[in-house]
Design an enzyme around this catalytic site. Sequence first.
Site, PDB file in Angstrom:
ATOM      1  N   SER A 116      28.148  53.406 159.573  1.00  0.00           N
ATOM      2  CA  SER A 116      26.852  53.989 161.568  1.00  0.00           C
ATOM      3  C   SER A 116      26.520  55.217 160.362  1.00  0.00           C
ATOM      4  O   SER A 116      26.502  55.271 159.339  1.00  0.00           O
ATOM      5  CB  SER A 116      28.353  54.181 161.511  1.00  0.00           C
ATOM      6  OG  SER A 116      28.134  55.427 161.600  1.00  0.00           O
ATOM      7  N   LYS A 117      25.864  55.241 161.344  1.00  0.00           N
ATOM      8  CA  LYS A 117      24.902  56.759 160.381  1.00  0.00           C
ATOM      9  C   LYS A 117      24.564  57.499 159.959  1.00  0.00           C
ATOM     10  O   LYS A 117      24.622  58.406 159.815  1.00  0.00           O
ATOM     11  CB  LYS A 117      23.066  56.071 161.756  1.00  0.00           C
ATOM     12  CG  LYS A 117      22.625  55.098 161.458  1.00  0.00           C
ATOM     13  CD  LYS A 117      21.179  55.375 162.313  1.00  0.00           C
ATOM     14  CE  LYS A 117      19.852  54.340 161.737  1.00  0.00           C
ATOM     15  NZ  LYS A 117      18.572  55.142 162.784  1.00  0.00           N
TER      16      LYS A 117
END
Length: 491
Positions: free
Chosen positions: A259-260
């Site tokens: 994920s970011k």
Amino acid sequence: MANANIRVRFCPSPTGNPHVGLVRTALFNWAFARHNQGTMVFRIEDTDAARDSEESYRQLLDSLRWLGLDWDEGPEIGGPHAPYRQSQRMDIYKDVADKLVAGGYAYPCYCTTEELDERREAARAAGRPSGYDGHCRDLTEERKAAYEAEGRTPIVRFRMPDEPITFTDLVRGELTFTPENVPDYGILRANGAPLYTLVNPVDDALMEITHVLRGEDLLSSTPRQIALYKALIELGVAKEIPAFGHLPYVMGEGNKKLSKRDPQASLNLYRERGFLPEGLLNYLSLLGWSFSADQDLFTIPEMVERFDIADVNANPARFDLKKAESINADHIRRLDVKAFAEACEPWLRAPHAPWAPEDFDRAAWEAVAPHAQTRLTVLSDITANVDFLFLPEPVSDQASWDKAMKGEPAALLTTAREKLDAADWSDPESLKNAVLAAGEAHGLKLGKAQAPVRVAVTGRTVGLPLFESLEILGKEKTLARIDAALAKLAA
């Protein structure tokens, strides 16, 4: 066989730092377009004013240019389907939405959030699918007027067909979605703002995109888009339905999607550490695709020559930082020395370099570069590897000092200084023999004998080839540093 009619797009939202999974998507689209002599369209999906930023937009452009992923149509280039920023295309979306409503393909939905939640909960309790139940599909004009009299402002929903939707995914093969799993969905908010579900396929249709290669997380939206495409074709807005290919997830730690928020997800991290664009792209291309069964190292032109979307694997791909670093190190070693020296330049200047600009010695750097090139994993490693050449004195931590200065280091360093003073400083082999002779005088092999010399002169227990480093540093500085180490030992 190349197909110049192929048109692909890369359409990120300008939110936050670029993500390596996003770069992998851009790379596969770009390689597919270049392999087929097709067209790469770069489009910015910036309709979310609350999250989008101009800084992120600029970062996206800068990142793609740093990576060498060029585009044929898009921001700062233009093209026949401009503008390429969705925030500048709002009139287009409103016009298409009006046509969809007028043609009966979409309808106003007056349901409140509370009503929707209540009906979804009841559906779940009854064991039925909990998607939208079509409550407003066939409202009479009287009922619409009554809702509006209550002050309700409708969203606009697209009317999904009542039969299954089947398509062949370029990565996953034939897939079928049944109607109960793909209910009617919103395309306009109550304030008239268009949703991704409308703007993305409308732009793809108007820009004549032939192949949509995107992340697996968007797979569930594909049947909705296919149904919308069919409506757009009937309205004369679209010419054809593009082929879809859904790329595998990139997994991080613990078998979770990268994920970011994961530190290793940020493209900026790799750029700041000194990954080469070629090294990073080489590694990212292996996240779901392979060059061949026995070759992981290749140039980007070689990748383009061989890339076929049919060879992409549907299984999730694990991001392995160690392998990424190893591949990058191989690409560093492939550079010619001049290109390597130039690539290291940013890390030899402020703010990365701990020495004063006037203390940087270009001749010394050019002399040491060939010896440094074989030892770097990332370009930022160069600063610590060569700081002994440009700092007034070496930087040494206590652990390194204690590790090297065992036994009788003062006696060894005294002898080594005498031998080095008499050595030929134009020949690293002569310097090696001097330290070797000093070690033999104290019953030590070369490895043990050179450890105190290395720490005294460079500050570190490991580093570049010692005797070539001494030659480049020079006799005067080397002997002065050994003297300083002897004084420290005496104290």
